[in-house]
Structure formats: C-alpha cells, structure tokens
Scaffold this motif. Structure first.
Motif, PDB file in Angstrom:
ATOM      1  N   THR A 154      63.757  -1.718  48.863  1.00 29.52           N
ATOM      2  CA  THR A 154      63.025  -0.646  48.138  1.00 29.52           C
ATOM      3  C   THR A 154      61.986  -0.082  48.684  1.00 29.52           C
ATOM      4  N   LYS A 155      61.169  -0.952  48.969  1.00 30.96           N
ATOM      5  CA  LYS A 155      59.710  -0.982  49.354  1.00 30.96           C
ATOM      6  C   LYS A 155      60.255  -0.574  51.020  1.00 30.96           C
ATOM      7  N   ILE A 156      60.638  -0.596  51.825  1.00 37.16           N
ATOM      8  CA  ILE A 156      60.929   0.224  53.078  1.00 37.16           C
ATOM      9  C   ILE A 156      61.198   1.302  53.271  1.00 37.16           C
ATOM     10  N   PHE A 157      62.044   1.840  52.779  1.00 36.82           N
ATOM     11  CA  PHE A 157      62.388   3.628  53.174  1.00 36.82           C
ATOM     12  C   PHE A 157      62.118   4.027  52.581  1.00 36.82           C
ATOM     13  N   ASN A 158      62.073   5.895  52.972  1.00 31.72           N
ATOM     14  CA  ASN A 158      61.523   6.390  51.984  1.00 31.72           C
ATOM     15  C   ASN A 158      62.828   7.694  52.168  1.00 31.72           C
ATOM     16  N   ALA A 159      63.368   7.556  51.169  1.00 28.02           N
ATOM     17  CA  ALA A 159      64.713   8.673  51.532  1.00 28.02           C
ATOM     18  C   ALA A 159      63.793  10.289  51.633  1.00 28.02           C
ATOM     19  N   ARG A 160      62.760  10.898  51.035  1.00 31.58           N
ATOM     20  CA  ARG A 160      62.798  11.951  51.077  1.00 31.58           C
ATOM     21  C   ARG A 160      62.258  12.827  52.813  1.00 31.58           C
ATOM     22  N   GLY A 161      62.264  12.261  53.399  1.00 33.39           N
ATOM     23  CA  GLY A 161      61.503  12.293  54.713  1.00 33.39           C
ATOM     24  C   GLY A 161      62.637  12.865  55.902  1.00 33.39           C
ATOM     25  N   ALA A 162      63.731  12.003  55.189  1.00 30.04           N
ATOM     26  CA  ALA A 162      65.170  12.078  56.275  1.00 30.04           C
ATOM     27  C   ALA A 162      65.546  13.986  56.403  1.00 30.04           C
ATOM     28  N   SER A 163      65.126  14.221  55.960  1.00 26.52           N
ATOM     29  CA  SER A 163      64.857  16.553  56.500  1.00 26.52           C
ATOM     30  C   SER A 163      64.247  16.588  57.318  1.00 26.52           C
ATOM     31  N   GLN A 164      62.961  16.280  57.073  1.00 27.69           N
ATOM     32  CA  GLN A 164      61.930  16.283  58.719  1.00 27.69           C
ATOM     33  C   GLN A 164      62.665  15.849  59.675  1.00 27.69           C
ATOM     34  N   VAL A 165      63.133  14.863  59.613  1.00 25.05           N
ATOM     35  CA  VAL A 165      63.689  14.296  61.291  1.00 25.05           C
ATOM     36  C   VAL A 165      65.045  14.828  61.014  1.00 25.05           C
ATOM     37  N   GLY A 166      65.606  15.236  60.759  1.00 24.21           N
ATOM     38  CA  GLY A 166      66.944  16.237  60.448  1.00 24.21           C
ATOM     39  C   GLY A 166      66.406  17.207  61.471  1.00 24.21           C
ATOM     40  N   ASP A 167      65.112  17.799  60.775  1.00 28.24           N
ATOM     41  CA  ASP A 167      64.783  19.036  61.102  1.00 28.24           C
ATOM     42  C   ASP A 167      64.244  19.357  63.021  1.00 28.24           C
ATOM     43  N   PHE A 168      63.507  18.112  62.647  1.00 23.62           N
ATOM     44  CA  PHE A 168      63.401  17.490  64.435  1.00 23.62           C
ATOM     45  C   PHE A 168      64.212  17.712  65.739  1.00 23.62           C
TER      46      PHE A 168
END
Lengths: 254, 557
Positions: free
Chosen positions: B45-59
């Motif tokens: 729970t302290k490693i992953f940050n799901a909220r950033g996934a959309s940014q990576v998707g955009d990239f």
C-alpha cells in the motif's frame, strides 16, 4: 516398407542440399547388418558426413530411401522420428558433451529421447540410474570421473563419455563422425578399440563411422565403403581393399 | 543393462560431491536481495500509487502520435546529429585513451624478459588503481561537474563520455594484450627492443581486431550515454527531451524518443555485426582473445574506416573548439571549483546521511539488477535471432515473436533511465522503488540484448548430438542450452552489477534516491565539498562491488 535383415539400409539415395545445388550424394545404396563395423572413407567433401546425417534423419534424401531398423525414416512424423533416433547413438568429432554438466548427466542424456519433460527435469537435478551410469563408465574405463565436470576432461576422455552415452542409450546403430580426428595416434587407437569392443559386445549392434585415416579404418572395421564426389566408389570387406583402390579415391582431379 | 566386455566393477555409485562454494554464494545473494527489498520497503500500500496510472497511459498513447510537424521533425533530426556527434567523438577519445592506457596497464610490459616481476611492478599496481577511479564514476557525474566549468560546450559531453569509457577501454585492451602469445614479444625484447615497442610489434597485431571490435561496443554504449548527458544539460536529443518533459508535451517527447530508438537501434546493429565476427560477441563481459577469427576482416576494416571518416565530420558539425579547455575562464573556474571542493565535507546529516545514501545506492542496484536479470534470462531465449537449427518447426510465428521482443528490448534501453524514472514516479510512491523500476527496465533492455547474444553464439554441437539421439526440443533446451548459457548469464549479471551501481546516478538526478539524488542536489547548490564527499563514497562502493563481483566470477567459473 519393412526390411528385417539389416540395421541400416540406403536404397538408391540421392541428396541435394538445395534444389539447384550439386548432388552431395548420388544413387548411393548399401545395407549394414547386425555385427558389422563399416568405415566410410574418402576425401573431404566426398559425402561421408552427409551419409551419417541422412542415416540419423537430420537431412532428408531428395530421392531414394533410408531405412533404420526396418523403418523408412522419411515418412515419419516428429514423434516417431524421435523414437527411431533413440535407437541410434552418435559419437561426434568431439566437443559434443555439455561442458558445464557433470559426466553422469552427460551419460544420462542418452535417454532424453525416451523421457517426458518431468523425467528430463528430474534427471537434470540428479540422475536416477547412477549405478547403471557407473557401470557403463567402468566399461569405457573412466568410472572414477562420474561426478567430474565434463569440460574438465581431456579430449580422449570426452570421447569415452560420448561412447558411454550410446551404451546407456542402448542404441543398436552407432554412428561416429570422425570420432578420433581430434586425438593423438595412441589415444585414437584406444578409443577405436573401445568402439569395436562396445559394438561386438551385443550381437544386434552395428557401427558406421567416417574416417579420413584409411589405415586406421582397415585395422578396426570389417567393411570399407569408399566415397568420391558423393558416389559410392567401392564397398568391400576390409581384407579385400588394396592400396590402388584407396589411392584412386584420394587422387586430385586436376 | 548392457553386459560388459572387460572387467566391470558393478557397484553402487558414490553420491555427488557437494558444491559448497556455490551454495554459500547463493545464500549470500538471497540474503543480499532480501535485505535490499527490506530496505526499499515491502508494504504494497505504500509502494503503489494508482492515481498516476492515467498519466502513464497518456504517455504511452503518445507513442503512436509523435509530433510530426515539419519544424519539430527537423529539430529532432538536427539534435540527433548532435547526439551522434557526441557519441562518435566520445568513443574516439575513449579508444585513444584506451590504446595508450591499455599498453601501460598490461602486466607484461612491467615484467622482465623472462616474465619475472621487476622493481617497478608497484608502478603497474598504482596505475591500475588510478584507472579504476574514473571507471567508478558515471558519465553523468562528469557531465554535471564539467558543465560548471566549461558551460554549454560540446566538450562537456565528449569528455564526460571519453574519460570514464577510456578507463574501461584501457582495462579491456590490457586484458586482451596480456592474453596474446608472448613468444614474439619475448624474441623482440631478447634482441634488445624496448618494452613498449616490443609490445606494439609483438602483441598488438594479435589483439588489434578484438580491440577495434570492442571499440564498436563502446560506441553502442556511447549513444545511450550521450542521450543521458543531454538530459543534464549537455545538448542534443536528451536536452530537447528534458525541455519537452518539463512542459509535459508527450507527443514531442515521442518524436525525440523515436529518433533516439532509431539511432540506438542502428548503432546496436552495426556493433553486433562487427562483433559477431569476433569472440567479443558478448560485449564487455570477458576479454578473451579470438584466436580463430581472421585478422584481416573486411567488415571490421570498412567499419573502422567509416568511423575514422566520421570523426572530422562530427568535429566540424559540433564546432568543437578545443582551446576552450585552456582559456583563462576555464582555468579560473576549474581552480575555484577545486578550491571549493577540497577538503571534502559531509552534508548536514553527517556520516549517517552519507552512509544511508550509500546503502540506498547499493540496494537500488541490487534490486533493479535482480529484476532485470531474471526477466532477461527468459526473454533472451525468445529474443535470440537464431532458430533452433535442429528443429524443423522453425516458423514465422516464432520469428515474429522474436522480432517484437527485440524491439521491446531496444525501446527499454534506448529510452534513457531518467525518462523511465519520470514515468515510474507517477505510479510508485517516492522512495527507492521508482528508481528500482526505472533502472530495472533500462537494464532489462541491455541485459536482454547481451544475454540473447550469448544464446545466439552458443555452440550447437552438444545439442545436435542430443537431438540425434532422439531428444525433444525441450530435452535439448534443458540438457544442452540452459546449462551451457547459465554460467555466462550469471557472470553477465554480476558484471552488470558493477555497472548498475554507477547507473543509480542516472535515476538519482531526477530525484529517485541514493547518492545520485544527493549529488544532483549538491550540484544545484554549488556545494562542491559535499559533491566530493559523495563522489568518494560512490567510488568506494563501486570498487567494493567490483572486487566482490570479480571474485565471485572467478569462483564460479
């Protein structure tokens, strides 16, 4: 389709490596029966290695048939082909052991053709039949090397392991491609004597070997097949081959 | 069972002797990996940050929509030439340093004619140590410092590549020369020739082909380094990449990245075509003289001539002005910097801060490497260019999968680690893991390529013998292929561990973790005495890993 008389039979075999290329073999026919030791002699490029590869089913004849233990190899599917190959032991020029593995594993690898994936992995961890492996290693005179790494062995010892592998495999047709070309004369003698011993230890075994050294071939084999430019030049018992036949085999064309 | 001919002892086989060395090393490695993972933190729970996934998707969506406007493509092409120029001149410098240094670093040049150690043997030892120091410092660190002395000058990138690569090259050349047969050189020495000239005439001709082909491996690495150096301000594709990524223009980034992938792919291909003809086919892992390769190789010769011709072109294109090296401004700045840097000083957190950073660096290298190596060991078989020659089932699907895998590996290593780090910080919370993942992706690209070269260069004979006895493809793989490659895979991994320690700097500069982050901060604050302390720590940990990995490699051989 069935041919019960012999171990290996070539029936009018011709072979080209590419459709427009030259013939590596042209209308070669011969039969090898149990108990025979046949030497293929001839200059480089005469087709010795091609005969051995065709016998093993590694190359397919353009025309004619290769029959191993009564089975025509060309019609076989992958799986049947493997089971035929499992009856053929091969002793290559050298460098055919898996260096990082121990001698025991290399000998055990002779039965890979008879095993499924699980048994293969199990054997990689620790071969099951170590007593039997030790026995065949004793037979070739290097029982003390059982757990040695294969690449720590000398060239002559490695050839002995290759022979032990065919023994463990219980192959009845042993194909040897220049088995002693990388060894010095004394070790060549010893390895060939061992091959002769191994082949004559069971009545159903036969040896087919290529050799560029004609005197060695005459001494250790019962029958000599001379090849030149892919054509069978003569096929005689060893004691009927004379000097002039060998000379004409090796003479330069130009 | 076969009846025996002669006297056969039939008895129980002895048990195999245990290989304790190996077991101990496996255990040590497991402990090291476990400890590193502990250090990085294992609470998911302290490693992953799901909220950033959309940014990576955009990239990654932008991957297929690069900015193809005429102006930008022109800019990308221009900057690609700059990066290429850096790589060419940097490689040329490193080969020059390597040639001279290699002669001095050979052991034999310091020995007497009969091969005895002479009184000056200590000179050799100190020279070896001297050359080990620049090897331990990553190009980026050289770049960061040189930028502050030379400003925005192409010499920054050229020197930053040339100096550390030169030190590595010198070491490899010396190893190659020490392996060349000694008789000719000895005969020359015996008839009165000087040490160096005897070496040049008696040993260099044996090793020249391998030395040149190694130069091409360096070139392939230099392209990737030149891109990373651009990111810290040296210019070229990397610099434009940094500009586009500050403004989050993904489409522009992908135009530049595709240019980089193309450049890197071409350099890799060229280098492996040249090297495949030599025993150096597996890159820098082991310097071993290829005795069977022809000395006059037309491909090698043409490639070397092409490369030579490219040097003046690059020089002219980059407008290199070597006099800026000794201009009064450079002298003043260099003096000020040296004065500032000495004596090295610890930061606010003192020894514990430095120690913590060093340990982070070690953990970062271990974790990223283990991840990259494990996956690369699998992909190497898929990516290798050769079909199993003994199988008849070689088909189009297999070669398509191989091609896609190779392309994936090419992207993984062509995109500079700081760019990967920029992506991983979106989906992973701050700490070691973003750096670990970024370096793991990059190293997967490098190791996957090197390891698949090992598979491609494998000696097929043992496998053919097994296939001839009826073994299935699986049997051949398990009994011949895997045992034959595993030793080399392990030594490649260990070798790469040394490199990975240095590479932690590349993700550190974008704020990932470890000594790299500290150094980047110190550069920004002009805290030169702090930088020196960090660099010394980096050198110490690199040399330590160097010693450990070399001794394990010797043990398991």
């Amino acid at each position: 389709m069935k041919n019960n008389s012999g171990v290996l039979s070539f029936q009018d075999v011709s072979l080209q490596y590419s459709p427009t290329g030259p013939f590596a073999l042209r209308n070669v026919s011969f039969d090898v029966g149990a108990g025979e030791r046949v030497a293929l002699v001839g200059p480089s490029g005469s087709g010795k290695t091609t005969v051995l590869s065709a016998a093993n089913g590694l190359v397919v004849p353009t025309s004619g048939e290769v029959v191993v233990n009564g089975v025509v190899t060309a019609d076989l599917n992958q799986r049947k082909h493997r089971s035929t190959r499992a009856t053929i032991g091969s002793v290559p020029q050298g460098n055919a052991l898996v260096g990082p593995l121990r001698v025991a594993h290399n000998v055990a690898s002779g039965r890979l053709g008879q095993w499924g994936p699980l048994e293969v992995l199990r054997t990689l961890v620790r071969p099951r039949d170590t007593d039997e492996i030790l026995a065949v290693l004793n037979q070739v005179g290097i029982g003390d090397k059982l757990w040695e790494r294969a690449d720590n062995l000398s060239g002559g010892q490695q050839q002995r392991v290759a022979i032990a592998r065919t023994l463990f495999q219980k192959a009845n047709l042993i194909l040897a491609d220049e088995p002693v070309s990388a060894l010095d004369p004394a070790r060549s003698e010893a390895v060939l004597e061992l091959l002769v011993d191994v082949v004559s230890s069971e009545p159903d075994r036969a040896l087919v070997t290529s050799m560029h050294d004609a005197p060695l071939a005459l001494k250790h084999c019962t029958r000599i097949i001379g090849l030149r430019l892919g054509v069978l030049a003569f096929d005689l018992p060893a004691d009927e081959v004379d000097e002039s036949q060998l000379d004409s085999l090796y003479e330069l064309d130009d | 069972m076969t009846t025996a001919t002669g006297s056969t002892r039939v008895g129980a086989a002895p048990r195999p002797p245990a290989r304790w060395n190996r077991r101990v090393w496996w255990l040590v490695s497991l402990v090291l990996v476990g400890w590193s993972a502990q250090r990085a933190g294992l609470d998911l729970t302290k490693i992953f940050n799901a909220r950033g996934a959309s940014q990576v998707g955009d990239f990654f969506k932008a991957m297929f929509q690069p900015d193809l406007s005429f102006g930008f493509v022109k800019l990308a092409a221009r900057e690609a030439m700059v990066t290429l120029g850096f790589a060419i001149l940097g490689t040329a410098l490193s080969v020059a340093i390597g040639m001279v240094g290699g002669l001095l670093l050979t052991e034999r040049v310091w020995l007497s004619v009969s091969g005895q150690a002479t009184g000056v043997h200590w000179v050799w030892r100190s020279l070896r140590f001297l050359f080990a120091i620049p090897r331990a410092i990553h190009e980026v660190v050289f770049g960061l410092i040189l930028v502050n002395i030379l400003g925005l000058d192409p010499l920054v990138a050229i020197l930053a590549i040339g100096i550390p690569f030169g030190a590595v090259t010198a070491k490899v050349f010396a190893e190659l020369l020490d392996e060349a047969p000694r008789d000719a050189e000895r005969a020359l020495r015996a008839s009165g020739s000087g040490r160096l000239s005897a070496l040049v005439f008696g040993a260099v001709p044996y090793a020249l082909g391998d030395i040149l082909s190694y130069g091409f491996y360096r070139f392939e690495c230099a392209i990737r380094s030149a891109a990373v150096l651009g990111l810290v301000g040296a210019g070229g594709l990397g610099f434009q990449l940094a500009l586009s990524f500050q403004t989050l223009r993904y489409n522009e980034m992908w135009t530049l990245l595709w240019a980089l992938i193309l450049l890197s792919g071409l350099a890799d291909r060229w280098s492996s075509v040249v090297r495949r003809r030599r025993s150096l086919a597996t890159g820098e892992m082991h310097a071993q003289l290829s005795t069977s390769a022809p000395q006059r190789d037309p491909v090698l010769r043409t490639s070397a001539l092409l490369f030579l011709a490219a040097i003046p072109l690059a020089w002219w294109r980059l407008e290199v002005d070597i006099s800026s090296l000794w201009s009064s401004r450079t002298q003043t700045l260099a003096f000020l910097l040296a004065d500032d840097a000495w004596p090295p000083e610890l930061g606010d957190e003192g020894w514990s801060g430095l120690f913590g950073d060093t340990v982070d660096t070690l953990a970062l290298a271990v974790l990223s490497l283990v991840m990259a190596w494990s996956l690369a060991s699998l992909l190497a078989f898929i990516a290798s260019r050769i079909e199993n020659p003994w199988s008849s089932s070689g088909n189009i699907a297999r070669s398509m999968v191989g091609m896609v895998t190779r392309f994936f590996l090419l992207i993984a290593r062509s995109v500079p680690p700081p760019v990967w780090a920029f992506l991983t910080v979106f989906i992973l919370k701050p700490g070691l893991w973003p750096g670990v993942l970024a370096l793991a992706i990059y190293n997967l690209g490098v190791l996957g390529r090197l390891q698949s070269e090992v598979v491609e260069n494998l000696d097929n004979e043992p496998g053919e013998a097994l296939a001839a006895a009826g073994a299935s493809e699986f049997g051949v793989a398990a009994f011949a292929t895997v045992p034959a490659v595993s030793g080399r895979f392990v030594s490649l991994g260990l070798y790469r561990w040394e490199v990975a320690i240095r590479e932690t700097v590349t993700v550190g500069v974008v704020g990932a973790a470890g000594l790299g982050r500290t150094i980047a901060g110190q550069v920004a604050r002009f805290d030169y005495d702090g930088i020196l302390a960090s660099i010394l720590a980096l050198i110490a940990v690199t040399l330590m890993v160097d010693v450990i990995s070399t001794s394990i490699r010797k043990l398991i051989r």
